[in-house]
Design an enzyme around this catalytic site. Structure first.
Site, PDB file in Angstrom:
ATOM      1  N   HIS A  59       0.853  -1.202   0.000  1.00 29.81           N
ATOM      2  CA  HIS A  59       0.000   0.000   0.000  1.00 29.81           C
ATOM      3  C   HIS A  59       0.888   1.253   0.000  1.00 29.81           C
ATOM      4  O   HIS A  59       1.444   1.623   1.029  1.00 29.81           O
ATOM      5  CB  HIS A  59      -0.896  -0.033   1.246  1.00 29.81           C
ATOM      6  CG  HIS A  59      -1.852   1.121   1.357  1.00 29.81           C
ATOM      7  ND1 HIS A  59      -3.188   0.946   1.679  1.00 29.81           N
ATOM      8  CD2 HIS A  59      -1.692   2.458   1.221  1.00 29.81           C
ATOM      9  CE1 HIS A  59      -3.784   2.123   1.731  1.00 29.81           C
ATOM     10  NE2 HIS A  59      -2.897   3.062   1.459  1.00 29.81           N
ATOM     11  N   LYS A  64       1.395  10.767  -5.196  1.00 33.61           N
ATOM     12  CA  LYS A  64       1.373  11.910  -4.273  1.00 33.61           C
ATOM     13  C   LYS A  64       2.737  12.271  -3.706  1.00 33.61           C
ATOM     14  O   LYS A  64       2.930  13.393  -3.217  1.00 33.61           O
ATOM     15  CB  LYS A  64       0.478  11.579  -3.070  1.00 33.61           C
ATOM     16  CG  LYS A  64      -1.004  11.410  -3.329  1.00 33.61           C
ATOM     17  CD  LYS A  64      -1.670  11.187  -1.965  1.00 33.61           C
ATOM     18  CE  LYS A  64      -3.174  11.225  -2.017  1.00 33.61           C
ATOM     19  NZ  LYS A  64      -3.768   9.913  -2.289  1.00 33.61           N
ATOM     20  N   GLU A 212     -10.396   5.368   8.206  1.00 33.60           N
ATOM     21  CA  GLU A 212      -9.136   6.033   8.526  1.00 33.60           C
ATOM     22  C   GLU A 212      -9.420   7.236   9.420  1.00 33.60           C
ATOM     23  O   GLU A 212      -9.373   8.393   8.997  1.00 33.60           O
ATOM     24  CB  GLU A 212      -8.406   6.459   7.236  1.00 33.60           C
ATOM     25  CG  GLU A 212      -6.998   6.967   7.524  1.00 33.60           C
ATOM     26  CD  GLU A 212      -6.240   7.382   6.268  1.00 33.60           C
ATOM     27  OE1 GLU A 212      -6.753   7.152   5.161  1.00 33.60           O
ATOM     28  OE2 GLU A 212      -5.143   7.945   6.415  1.00 33.60           O
ATOM     29  N   ASP A 308       2.506   3.340   2.812  1.00 34.08           N
ATOM     30  CA  ASP A 308       1.539   4.430   2.634  1.00 34.08           C
ATOM     31  C   ASP A 308       2.238   5.687   2.097  1.00 34.08           C
ATOM     32  O   ASP A 308       3.011   5.604   1.160  1.00 34.08           O
ATOM     33  CB  ASP A 308       0.770   4.700   3.936  1.00 34.08           C
ATOM     34  CG  ASP A 308      -0.633   5.252   3.690  1.00 34.08           C
ATOM     35  OD1 ASP A 308      -1.039   5.333   2.511  1.00 34.08           O
ATOM     36  OD2 ASP A 308      -1.331   5.597   4.649  1.00 34.08           O
ATOM     37  N   ASN A 309       2.001   6.838   2.714  1.00 38.52           N
ATOM     38  CA  ASN A 309       2.479   8.101   2.133  1.00 38.52           C
ATOM     39  C   ASN A 309       3.947   8.371   2.442  1.00 38.52           C
ATOM     40  O   ASN A 309       4.452   7.970   3.488  1.00 38.52           O
ATOM     41  CB  ASN A 309       1.623   9.261   2.663  1.00 38.52           C
ATOM     42  CG  ASN A 309       0.172   9.090   2.294  1.00 38.52           C
ATOM     43  OD1 ASN A 309      -0.578   8.443   3.011  1.00 38.52           O
ATOM     44  ND2 ASN A 309      -0.205   9.637   1.156  1.00 38.52           N
TER      45      ASN A 309
HETATM   46 ZN   LIG Z   1      -3.231   5.112   1.606  1.00 38.69          ZN
END
Ligand SMILES: [Zn+2]
Length: 401
Positions: A59, A64, A212, A308-309
């Site tokens: 993930h 981004k 989330e 993730d990010n």
């Molecule tokens: Zn995410």
């Protein structure tokens, strides 16, 4: 090519694709792109390192990343981060996307990652610019990192019949996974039901951003698990985040996790972004947003840990080294002994992504491996123990040991 021999290495029990018996350390011989043999080291000397299959990052958000200097950090407010990225997305070009995505892939590759699933923001029925860039990179990188994508669409958009149909067709054409952002939507169960029907009709797997946030009323995970049971095992379902599960009463959470187990659902925890976005920013945070990884395991749901990010409005720090993320997950969720949880970045995500090799090590498996300097569970979390030799298709890519 001469055979590569790795002597006296530990292999975490969950990653053994063979019966280890009483042995603690093993000699592993590689021949070409495969593991030729795994045998107990004669005399069982002290371990010289830890061998795992090359990690799988289940993930991330390649579209981004590395934008924080332009958008600013959101300091704990998910919806501020979403608004800022919405505004910034208009400036994304194929060129700028490619540069940022490639930077991430190089970092993941040098860290040892063998497969990676990225979500791509997909906020209107039309496919995003990022999709074409992703498809080109997927082809260019196919011998290094197996790349998958998920369309990331607000649930209200995906549940619209016309928009949903168009998105599903484009995702199917591009060989992707259908996804949605789900958080306390009105008429949640009905909208999720439409998404499941859409996926079933097009033969698509599902991957959700769900719950989330820390609101106990956020129960999307329960609805998704119930729908997954109804649709059966032919429809693979992955759920990321599930932060609110940690805030709910034990009995309610246990009920949801039993449904997840019954559905064969894959759970992904994202420690870096959750720690940053969840919990108070006007004082010391107490609630931290990490989902119930240990309770899930007790129900037979072995979660994954993923990146993730990276350096965007959602999470302004970090990088694509899954072993670093693993160390944070171990500390935040009390995953001890750490050796027993290395499946969270190898076996479990490989199964969640439906990869051909689940990452268990045995004679005949791919020689896509990571040899860590750590000789015990404590060194796994120290800088020396994280030094590594990346082995891909039987060749030593690089070594920092
Ligand atoms: Zn995410």
């Amino acid at each position: 090519m001469t055979a590569v021999r790795l002597e006296a290495v530990r292999i975490p029990p969950r990653l053994c694709g063979f019966d280890p018996g009483e042995a603690r350390v093993f000699d592993v011989v590689l021949d070409g792109a495969r593991v030729a043999s795994v045998t107990p080291t004669p005399g069982q000397p002290p371990a010289r390192g830890t061998l795992i299959s090359a990690p799988v990052d289940a993930h991330v958000h390649l579209d981004k990343n590395y934008t924080v200097q332009e958008v600013g950090a959101a300091q704990g407010d998910l919806f501020t981060a979403i608004r800022r990225m919405d505004a910034h997305r208009a400036s994304w070009t194929a060129e700028s996307l490619r540069a940022r995505m490639e930077r991430a892939l190089h970092e993941a590759w040098h860290s040892g990652t063998r497969a990676l699933r990225t979500h791509l923001d997909w906020v209107t029925p039309e496919a995003p610019v990022a999709l074409g860039v992703f498809e080109a990179l997927r082809a260019e990188w196919q011998d290094r990192i197996a790349l998958q994508f998920v369309s990331l669409t607000p649930l209200d958009v995906l549940a619209d019949p016309a928009a949903g149909e168009r998105i599903a067709q484009d995702v199917k054409r591009a060989g992707g996974v259908l996804g949605a952002f789900v958080y306390r939507n009105a008429e949640l169960a009905a909208k999720l039901g439409r998404v499941f029907e859409l996926a079933a009709r097009h033969g698509l797997a599902l991957d959700f951003h769900v719950d989330e946030g820390l609101d106990v009323e956020a129960t999307g995970l329960r609805s998704i698990a119930a729908l997954a049971i109804r649709h059966g095992p032919g429809l693979p379902v992955v759920c990321g985040h599930a932060c609110s599960l940690a805030m709910q009463a034990d009995a309610a959470a246990a009920h949801t996790l039993a449904l997840c187990a019954g559905a064969g659902l894959h759970l992904i925890a994202l420690p870096t972004t959750n720690l940053y976005l969840q919990g108070a920013w006007d004082r010391t945070p107490v609630a931290r947003g990490i989902t119930r990884i240990r309770e899930a395991a007790a129900h037979g749901v072995r979660a994954s840990l993923a990146t993730d990010n990276v350096q965007d409005a959602f999470y302004p720090y970090g990088g694509y080294d899954l072993i670093e993320t693993f160390g944070l997950g171990v500390q935040v969720a009390h995953l001890a002994p750490a050796f027993d949880w290395l499946d969270t970045v190898t076996l479990n995500p490989a199964r969640a992504l439906g990869l051909a090799w689940d990452g268990r090590i045995a004679a005949g498996c791919p020689a896509d491996l990571l040899l860590l300097a750590a000789t015990d569970e404590y060194e796994l979390l120290d800088p020396r123990g994280r030094r590594r030799t990346v082995i891909r298709a039987g060749r030593i890519l690089e070594s920092t040991r």
